[in-house]
Design an enzyme around this catalytic site. Structure first.
Site, PDB file in Angstrom:
ATOM      1  N   TYR A  75       0.835  -1.204   0.000  1.00  4.75           N
ATOM      2  CA  TYR A  75       0.000   0.000   0.000  1.00  4.75           C
ATOM      3  C   TYR A  75       0.870   1.256   0.000  1.00  4.75           C
ATOM      4  O   TYR A  75       0.629   2.199  -0.746  1.00  4.75           O
ATOM      5  CB  TYR A  75      -0.917   0.008   1.240  1.00  4.75           C
ATOM      6  CG  TYR A  75      -1.910   1.139   1.194  1.00  4.75           C
ATOM      7  CD1 TYR A  75      -3.190   0.950   0.685  1.00  4.75           C
ATOM      8  CD2 TYR A  75      -1.559   2.425   1.635  1.00  4.75           C
ATOM      9  CE1 TYR A  75      -4.092   1.994   0.613  1.00  4.75           C
ATOM     10  CE2 TYR A  75      -2.465   3.471   1.560  1.00  4.75           C
ATOM     11  CZ  TYR A  75      -3.730   3.256   1.049  1.00  4.75           C
ATOM     12  OH  TYR A  75      -4.613   4.292   0.968  1.00  4.75           O
ATOM     13  N   PHE A 127      -6.192  20.708 -23.934  1.00  6.03           N
ATOM     14  CA  PHE A 127      -6.974  19.548 -24.357  1.00  6.03           C
ATOM     15  C   PHE A 127      -8.337  19.622 -23.652  1.00  6.03           C
ATOM     16  O   PHE A 127      -8.483  20.322 -22.664  1.00  6.03           O
ATOM     17  CB  PHE A 127      -6.237  18.239 -24.039  1.00  6.03           C
ATOM     18  CG  PHE A 127      -7.015  17.038 -24.513  1.00  6.03           C
ATOM     19  CD1 PHE A 127      -7.234  16.845 -25.864  1.00  6.03           C
ATOM     20  CD2 PHE A 127      -7.575  16.137 -23.616  1.00  6.03           C
ATOM     21  CE1 PHE A 127      -7.992  15.768 -26.313  1.00  6.03           C
ATOM     22  CE2 PHE A 127      -8.327  15.062 -24.056  1.00  6.03           C
ATOM     23  CZ  PHE A 127      -8.538  14.876 -25.407  1.00  6.03           C
ATOM     24  N   ASP A 128      -9.341  18.885 -24.153  1.00  7.50           N
ATOM     25  CA  ASP A 128     -10.702  19.065 -23.610  1.00  7.50           C
ATOM     26  C   ASP A 128     -10.807  18.781 -22.116  1.00  7.50           C
ATOM     27  O   ASP A 128     -11.449  19.524 -21.384  1.00  7.50           O
ATOM     28  CB  ASP A 128     -11.756  18.285 -24.425  1.00  7.50           C
ATOM     29  CG  ASP A 128     -11.534  16.778 -24.482  1.00  7.50           C
ATOM     30  OD1 ASP A 128     -10.485  16.321 -24.015  1.00  7.50           O
ATOM     31  OD2 ASP A 128     -12.410  16.060 -24.993  1.00  7.50           O
ATOM     32  N   ASP A 218       2.095  19.622 -20.578  1.00  7.03           N
ATOM     33  CA  ASP A 218       1.178  18.487 -20.675  1.00  7.03           C
ATOM     34  C   ASP A 218       1.843  17.535 -21.674  1.00  7.03           C
ATOM     35  O   ASP A 218       1.847  17.780 -22.873  1.00  7.03           O
ATOM     36  CB  ASP A 218      -0.183  19.003 -21.177  1.00  7.03           C
ATOM     37  CG  ASP A 218      -1.172  17.882 -21.483  1.00  7.03           C
ATOM     38  OD1 ASP A 218      -0.770  16.710 -21.451  1.00  7.03           O
ATOM     39  OD2 ASP A 218      -2.337  18.200 -21.777  1.00  7.03           O
ATOM     40  N   ALA A 220       1.614  14.251 -22.690  1.00  3.80           N
ATOM     41  CA  ALA A 220       1.055  12.986 -23.170  1.00  3.80           C
ATOM     42  C   ALA A 220       1.853  12.426 -24.353  1.00  3.80           C
ATOM     43  O   ALA A 220       2.050  11.224 -24.466  1.00  3.80           O
ATOM     44  CB  ALA A 220      -0.405  13.186 -23.565  1.00  3.80           C
ATOM     45  N   LYS A 261      -0.596   7.399 -23.547  1.00  7.18           N
ATOM     46  CA  LYS A 261      -0.163   7.699 -24.908  1.00  7.18           C
ATOM     47  C   LYS A 261       1.292   7.244 -25.063  1.00  7.18           C
ATOM     48  O   LYS A 261       1.556   6.076 -25.276  1.00  7.18           O
ATOM     49  CB  LYS A 261      -0.300   9.199 -25.189  1.00  7.18           C
ATOM     50  CG  LYS A 261      -1.724   9.652 -25.464  1.00  7.18           C
ATOM     51  CD  LYS A 261      -2.513   9.886 -24.219  1.00  7.18           C
ATOM     52  CE  LYS A 261      -3.828  10.584 -24.474  1.00  7.18           C
ATOM     53  NZ  LYS A 261      -4.649  10.665 -23.277  1.00  7.18           N
ATOM     54  N   HIS A 451     -19.482  15.527 -25.752  1.00  5.47           N
ATOM     55  CA  HIS A 451     -19.311  14.526 -26.812  1.00  5.47           C
ATOM     56  C   HIS A 451     -19.340  13.086 -26.308  1.00  5.47           C
ATOM     57  O   HIS A 451     -19.684  12.183 -27.042  1.00  5.47           O
ATOM     58  CB  HIS A 451     -18.022  14.792 -27.587  1.00  5.47           C
ATOM     59  CG  HIS A 451     -16.810  14.886 -26.705  1.00  5.47           C
ATOM     60  ND1 HIS A 451     -16.590  15.958 -25.874  1.00  5.47           N
ATOM     61  CD2 HIS A 451     -15.769  14.056 -26.526  1.00  5.47           C
ATOM     62  CE1 HIS A 451     -15.451  15.768 -25.227  1.00  5.47           C
ATOM     63  NE2 HIS A 451     -14.934  14.623 -25.599  1.00  5.47           N
TER      64      HIS A 451
END
Ligand code: F0G
Length: 462
Positions: A75, A127-128, A218, A220, A261, A451
């Site tokens: 843990y 990004f969204d 960011d 990714a 990604k 979406h």
């Protein structure tokens, strides 16, 4: 790369295979109706080639699977955490590493700390989920892409860059004091998967430093971005990708990664930063929602696979193949006369539905209509990046998005060249029949991230 041969091959062989989901046309018609013309609601086994996303859809390597067996499921303080921590520190040079279950969890934690009402985040493009998390905190997310990023037909090596003049103007202007962070999305997913140049990153960092605003990345798709720098930016052709990546991170005060990604994992991510005060607050929020600070919602085995992926993605044979394979798809579509966002991005080719379907106005969701037609024709699943994703529907009004795109995102190490040849054939066929594609009508949509759950129906023929 390999002794001067022209053909760039997939730099892997395949050990485990999965069947594709073959369907008949009537089966697809039913699946689409049942899904209310939202491809997120189509069961994956009714999809032949799934280009919905490159996120979490990679094939892991034998090394990654082997590493999973070494996962320590303690843990607290699991050995696997320290393996990941070292991998992230080696890669980024950033000190405080927090695992999270995926990118948006890092965004929620980060913007809970640095966001809030009255604050502003500036970016080449959020990004969204990034935008949604900034806004959910009460802050405002402002995109400052370079103008050519929105001219989809125009060539350009680094259309992911931030508009430096606009950035300075914002920081000097009346709202400058409210800016809490600058975010650079590498590569710029919302506007075609376009890379950011090192020059732009360096200049952004100088501006950020001058105004004492933290710069976060960011990341990714950081390795794909680095490969574009190597190939396109003067002075980097002979530099190893690892060094290029190190320079990219030297400009950052922090970063977060959806590791689904470029790290090839099916789940996972992390947040890394230096600031101790922000780290302390972030850890509190992490424990509240994700898990203890050394696992952050992941299993020990996930941490291990992620650590391996961060190293594997820097393999230049892989990156050369990866970027070339996307370009190959772009070449094929261009030859067939299909309008795409130029040049092809790092992880996807984006079809320009606004140009292909001029008879459908944004309120008829042309990109969604095109995505549905690709599915009906051959079971190809793609994703709309247009007015369904980014349009604003408020008080009965409708403000369209700046683009109507269909993204064909290519999962990593999953499909081969013959899949791509087939894809080109199908898209070319659909493009020839573009005039017959009908608009869609929105039946219902949630106010945020519409979406994912929106329901639509074909407009009745007049
Ligand atoms: N940032 C970027 C640039 C992304 O592309 C994504 C996800 C995220 C953050 C959020 O990460 O999904 O792990 O929570 N993009 C996926 C896509 C969903 O299909 O492009 P996540």
């Amino acid at each position: 790369m390999h002794d001067g041969w022209k053909t760039i091959i997939e730099p892997f062989k395949i050990k485990t295979v999965e069947p594709l989901g073959f369907t008949t046309r009537p089966e697809r018609e039913k699946a689409l109706r049942d899904a209310d013309y939202n491809l997120f609601a189509v069961p994956a086994d009714k999809v032949l080639i799934d280009l919905l996303t490159d996120s979490g859809t990679s094939a892991m390597s034998a090394e990654q699977w082997a590493a999973m067996m070494r996962g320590d499921e303690s843990y607290a303080g699991a050995r696997s955490f320290y393996v990941l921590e070292k991998a992230v520190r080696d890669l980024t040079g950033l000190k405080n590493v927090m695992p999270v279950h995926q990118g948006r969890a890092a965004e929620r934690v980060l913007f809970s700390v640095v966001g809030g009402p009255g604050r502003i985040v500036l970016s080449n493009s959020h990004f969204d989920t990034t935008r949604a998390n900034v806004e959910a905190s009460g802050a405002e997310a402002i995109d400052l892409p370079v103008p050519e990023a929105l001219d989809f037909a125009a060539p350009g090596d680094f259309k992911g860059d931030i508009d430096l003049a606009a950035l300075e103007a914002k920081l000097r202007g009346p709202d400058g004091r409210r800016v809490t962070m600058i975010v650079m999305t590498l590569t710029n997913n919302s506007l075609g998967g376009q890379p950011v140049s090192m020059g732009n990153l360096r200049a952004t960092a100088e501006i950020a430093k001058h105004y004492k605003i933290p710069l976060f990345l960011d990341i990714a798709r950081f390795a794909e971005n680095a490969w574009f720098i190597k190939r396109r930016e003067a002075g980097y052709a002979t530099r190893p990708v690892r060094e290029i990546v190190r320079e990219m991170f030297s400009y950052a005060d922090g970063c977060w990664m959806s590791s689904k990604k470029d790290a090839f994992v099916n789940i996972g991510g992390f947040l890394a930063l230096n600031d101790e005060e922000w780290t302390a607050k972030a850890r509190e929020i992490l424990i509240l929602g994700e898990g203890f600070t050394t696992y952050g919602g992941l299993a020990g085995r996930d941490l291990e696979a992620l650590a391996v992926g961060l190293r594997e993605v820097l393999d230049e044979h892989y990156l050369e193949y990866r970027i070339r394979s996307i370009e190959y798809l772009g070449d094929g579509l261009r030859k067939a006369g299909v309008p795409i966002v130029e040049p092809p991005g790092g992880h996807a080719v984006y079809l320009d539905a606004a140009r292909l379907l001029p008879h459908i106005p944004p309120s008829g969701y042309p990109a969604q209509a095109l995505a549905c037609e690709l599915y009906l024709t051959a079971g190809i699943r793609s994703v709309e990046i247009g007015s369904l994703m980014f349009g604003v529907r408020e008080n009965g009004g409708f403000k369209p998005a700046r683009m109507e795109l269909v993204r064909l995102a290519i999962p990593r190490r999953v499909y081969t060249q013959s899949h791509v040849d087939f894809l080109i054939e199908v898209v070319a066929d659909v493009a020839k029949r573009a005039k017959s594609i009908r608009p869609l009508r929105l039946l219902s949509a949630s106010p945020r991230l519409a979406h994912f759950t929106a329901k639509l129906a074909p407009e009745a023929v007049a």
